[in-house]
Design an enzyme around this catalytic site. Structure first.
Site, PDB file in Angstrom:
ATOM      1  N   THR A 278     103.010  18.039   7.884  1.00  0.00           N
ATOM      2  CA  THR A 278     103.044  19.472   7.569  1.00  0.00           C
ATOM      3  C   THR A 278     102.149  19.756   6.364  1.00  0.00           C
ATOM      4  O   THR A 278     101.359  20.710   6.361  1.00  0.00           O
ATOM      5  CB  THR A 278     104.504  19.916   7.285  1.00  0.00           C
ATOM      6  OG1 THR A 278     105.281  19.654   8.465  1.00  0.00           O
ATOM      7  CG2 THR A 278     104.588  21.387   6.944  1.00  0.00           C
TER       8      THR A 278
ATOM      9  N   CYS B  81     118.586  27.384  19.754  1.00  0.00           N
ATOM     10  CA  CYS B  81     119.714  28.312  19.718  1.00  0.00           C
ATOM     11  C   CYS B  81     119.709  29.024  18.375  1.00  0.00           C
ATOM     12  O   CYS B  81     120.088  28.462  17.365  1.00  0.00           O
ATOM     13  CB  CYS B  81     121.010  27.542  19.897  1.00  0.00           C
ATOM     14  SG  CYS B  81     122.416  28.620  20.063  1.00  0.00           S
TER      15      CYS B  81
ATOM     16  N   GLN C 177     101.220  13.607  17.468  1.00  0.00           N
ATOM     17  CA  GLN C 177     101.776  13.051  18.707  1.00  0.00           C
ATOM     18  C   GLN C 177     100.770  12.179  19.446  1.00  0.00           C
ATOM     19  O   GLN C 177     101.108  11.556  20.461  1.00  0.00           O
ATOM     20  CB  GLN C 177     102.277  14.180  19.621  1.00  0.00           C
ATOM     21  CG  GLN C 177     103.381  15.019  18.997  1.00  0.00           C
ATOM     22  CD  GLN C 177     104.693  14.257  18.782  1.00  0.00           C
ATOM     23  OE1 GLN C 177     104.920  13.202  19.384  1.00  0.00           O
ATOM     24  NE2 GLN C 177     105.557  14.769  17.923  1.00  0.00           N
TER      25      GLN C 177
ATOM     26  N   ASN D  81     103.676  18.210  21.261  1.00  0.00           N
ATOM     27  CA  ASN D  81     104.934  17.495  20.992  1.00  0.00           C
ATOM     28  C   ASN D  81     105.995  17.718  22.061  1.00  0.00           C
ATOM     29  O   ASN D  81     106.830  16.851  22.295  1.00  0.00           O
ATOM     30  CB  ASN D  81     105.488  17.863  19.609  1.00  0.00           C
ATOM     31  CG  ASN D  81     105.424  19.334  19.308  1.00  0.00           C
ATOM     32  OD1 ASN D  81     104.374  19.959  19.448  1.00  0.00           O
ATOM     33  ND2 ASN D  81     106.529  19.913  18.906  1.00  0.00           N
TER      34      ASN D  81
ATOM     35  N   GLY E 285     103.845   9.362   9.242  1.00  0.00           N
ATOM     36  CA  GLY E 285     104.382   8.012   9.377  1.00  0.00           C
ATOM     37  C   GLY E 285     105.612   7.919  10.263  1.00  0.00           C
ATOM     38  O   GLY E 285     105.763   6.990  11.046  1.00  0.00           O
ATOM     39  N   HIS E 286     106.488   8.951  10.153  1.00  0.00           N
ATOM     40  CA  HIS E 286     107.794   8.775  10.816  1.00  0.00           C
ATOM     41  C   HIS E 286     107.745   8.895  12.332  1.00  0.00           C
ATOM     42  O   HIS E 286     108.750   8.689  13.003  1.00  0.00           O
ATOM     43  CB  HIS E 286     108.848   9.700  10.193  1.00  0.00           C
ATOM     44  CG  HIS E 286     108.743  11.153  10.517  1.00  0.00           C
ATOM     45  ND1 HIS E 286     109.527  11.747  11.480  1.00  0.00           N
ATOM     46  CD2 HIS E 286     107.978  12.139   9.997  1.00  0.00           C
ATOM     47  CE1 HIS E 286     109.242  13.048  11.524  1.00  0.00           C
ATOM     48  NE2 HIS E 286     108.315  13.301  10.641  1.00  0.00           N
TER      49      HIS E 286
ATOM     50  N   THR F 206     101.467  11.211  -8.268  1.00  0.00           N
ATOM     51  CA  THR F 206     101.526   9.740  -8.243  1.00  0.00           C
ATOM     52  C   THR F 206     101.766   9.252  -6.815  1.00  0.00           C
ATOM     53  O   THR F 206     102.631   9.783  -6.109  1.00  0.00           O
ATOM     54  CB  THR F 206     102.658   9.249  -9.167  1.00  0.00           C
ATOM     55  OG1 THR F 206     102.416   9.793 -10.466  1.00  0.00           O
ATOM     56  CG2 THR F 206     102.696   7.726  -9.247  1.00  0.00           C
TER      57      THR F 206
HETATM   58  N1  PLP Z   1     102.789  18.381  14.086  1.00  0.00           N
HETATM   59  C1  PLP Z   1     103.399  17.952  15.200  1.00  0.00           C
HETATM   60  C2  PLP Z   1     102.684  18.045  16.506  1.00  0.00           C
HETATM   61  C3  PLP Z   1     104.689  17.438  15.133  1.00  0.00           C
HETATM   62  O1  PLP Z   1     105.292  17.010  16.250  1.00  0.00           O
HETATM   63  C4  PLP Z   1     105.335  17.380  13.878  1.00  0.00           C
HETATM   64  C5  PLP Z   1     106.723  16.904  13.775  1.00  0.00           C
HETATM   65  O2  PLP Z   1     107.535  17.114  14.664  1.00  0.00           O
HETATM   66  C6  PLP Z   1     104.643  17.825  12.742  1.00  0.00           C
HETATM   67  C7  PLP Z   1     103.370  18.325  12.885  1.00  0.00           C
HETATM   68  C8  PLP Z   1     105.257  17.780  11.379  1.00  0.00           C
HETATM   69  O3  PLP Z   1     105.294  16.472  10.897  1.00  0.00           O
HETATM   70  P1  PLP Z   1     106.054  16.106   9.532  1.00  0.00           P
HETATM   71  O4  PLP Z   1     107.490  15.977   9.897  1.00  0.00           O
HETATM   72  O5  PLP Z   1     105.457  14.820   9.086  1.00  0.00           O
HETATM   73  O6  PLP Z   1     105.790  17.195   8.576  1.00  0.00           O
END
Ligand code: PLP
Length: 407
Positions: free
Chosen positions: A78, A330, A184, A156, A205-206, A242
């Site tokens: 983000t 929802c 993605q 996504n 990363g996640h 940092t």
């Molecule tokens: N962009 C896409 C296509 C995503 O699927 C996501 C997370 O679901 C993001 C951006 C946001 O990623 P982050 O959680 O690292 O901010």
């Protein structure tokens, strides 16, 4: 909260992934042993600095970047998405237009809404019923007013892959910057940025088995850039603050593992995904796959079930310990189909009943078979409560094994 370990079948890997134990182990020494500030000149700083350099190289290799210094560590995708859009507009103030798509993640769409309030013009490319973009429309919108084009590499919700390499070439013809949200795509598509004209790419990363809270902005050398973070000279002055050394180290390892497992993603994981898709389509009448079935990420399938609510399906699946996600959100008591389903104009009788299953290299065949076993019963139970289904119950045709799941 109890201390009971969550057990179950996790098919929500597009939302987030489990941290790979190898990634976790690599991070641990950077909390208690190598905790120096990488900018410090003393002996505590040096090993941390070297570890960050190594991780930067691992990420650069993963993305096919030409130079390690094209990698900027951020806190999440983000942040990277926000940085890319604001940077282009601030670096080229004479250009006040942005082109994006109607199906981006909110990290882009919400930023674009803010830009519009500030007087910038944003064009949103629509998609067809299978989630594909119209490149002629794109060509018509490109002009010398375009500062930046931002198009996700893969969606996504549906996994649909967009032709970002071709679109980047087209953006260059009018001197615009090209950014892609690669969240993605990373770990699912073989990315080789040096062969493309993409200027910026975000990823997180996640989504690739590193922890939450670490992201990357790839910035091609020579791209005009303005940071909106001020306060230090870290990341060559492009992202003050940092460095999050343990997470950066973890991300480096995650990238190396993702590169190594890419073939597995595109055979083993894809086979499991196809097994799931086939099993569901065969056993459940009146459902179909959304998005571009021929051209999507290997781990994702999004299925629309007619005359049921996606949220109800998720709750029932959860009772069996199965985690997936729905295209409906929802909010304030009303079920709104997602912006992606609306952009594809999925009929309302099914847009409310979409469920996304997203797999990972940790998904097992027995888990897929369990979903295929329980889902048909869930759908028929939910439909038995639906007045729409009772009134409109369509005749259930024979299952066609060649059916590709498209509208
Ligand atoms: N962009 C896409 C296509 C995503 O699927 C996501 C997370 O679901 C993001 C951006 C946001 O990623 P982050 O959680 O690292 O901010």
């Amino acid at each position: 909260m109890t201390d009971t370990k969550v057990q179950g079948i996790y098919l929500d890997n597009n939302a987030t992934t489990k941290t790979d134990p190898l990634v976790y182990n690599a991070m641990i020494p950077f909390f208690t042993e190598y905790y120096g500030n990488p900018s410090s000149m003393h002996d505590f700083g040096e090993p941390v600095r070297h570890a960050i350099d190594k991780a930067r190289h691992q990420v650069a290799e993963f993305l096919g970047a030409e130079h390690d210094d094209e990698i900027i560590f951020t806190s999440c995708a983000t942040e990277s998405d926000n940085t890319a859009l604001w940077s282009a507009l601030n670096a080229m103030p004479e250009r006040r237009e942005v082109i994006t798509t109607a199906v981006e993640h909110s990290a882009i769409l919400d930023t674009c809404a803010t830009l519009e309030k500030k007087g910038y013009k944003v064009h949103y490319l629509g998609v067809d019923g299978r989630g594909r973009l119209d490149l002629d429309e794109y060509r018509r919108l490109l002009s010398d007013k375009t500062a930046i084009v931002s198009v996700m590499w893969a969606n996504n919700e549906t996994g649909t892959i967009f032709p970002v390499e071709q679109m980047a070439e087209m953006a260059k013809e009018v001197g615009a910057q090209f950014h892609t949200d690669g969240v993605q795509a990373a770990g699912k598509i073989d990315i080789d940025l040096k062969r493309t004209k993409i200027d910026m790419l975000s990823f997180s990363g996640h989504k690739i088995h590193a922890p939450k809270g670490i992201g990357v902005l790839y910035l091609r050398r020579g791209t005009r850039f303005r940071s909106f973070m001020h306060g230090g000279h870290q990341e060559r002055g492009r992202r003050a603050g940092t460095e999050n050394a343990p997470y950066i180290v973890g991300l480096g390892v995650a990238c190396e593992l993702a590169k190594m497992h890419l073939p597995m993603m595109n055979d083993t994981v894809k086979e499991l995904r196809d097994r799931l898709q086939y099993g569901i389509l065969k056993a459940v009448p009146n459902c179909f796959v959304t998005g571009d079935v021929e051209n999507r990420t290997a781990n994702t399938v999004n299925i629309a079930f007619e005359y049921v609510e996606g949220e109800s399906i998720l709750l029932k699946l959860n009772e069996y310990g199965i985690a997936a996600t729905s295209g409906s959100a929802c909010t304030s008591g009303s079920l709104e189909p997602s912006h992606v389903m609306r952009a594809m104009k999925i009929p309302f009788t099914s847009a409310h009943g979409t469920v996304r299953f997203s797999l990972s290299r940790f998904t097992r065949e027995a888990e897929i078979d369990r979903v295929i076993e329980v889902l048909p019963g869930i759908i028929s139970e939910l439909r038995s409560y639906s007045p729409y289904w009772q009134q409109n119950k369509p005749s259930m045709g024979e299952f066609d094994p060649d059916y590709k799941g498209t509208l």
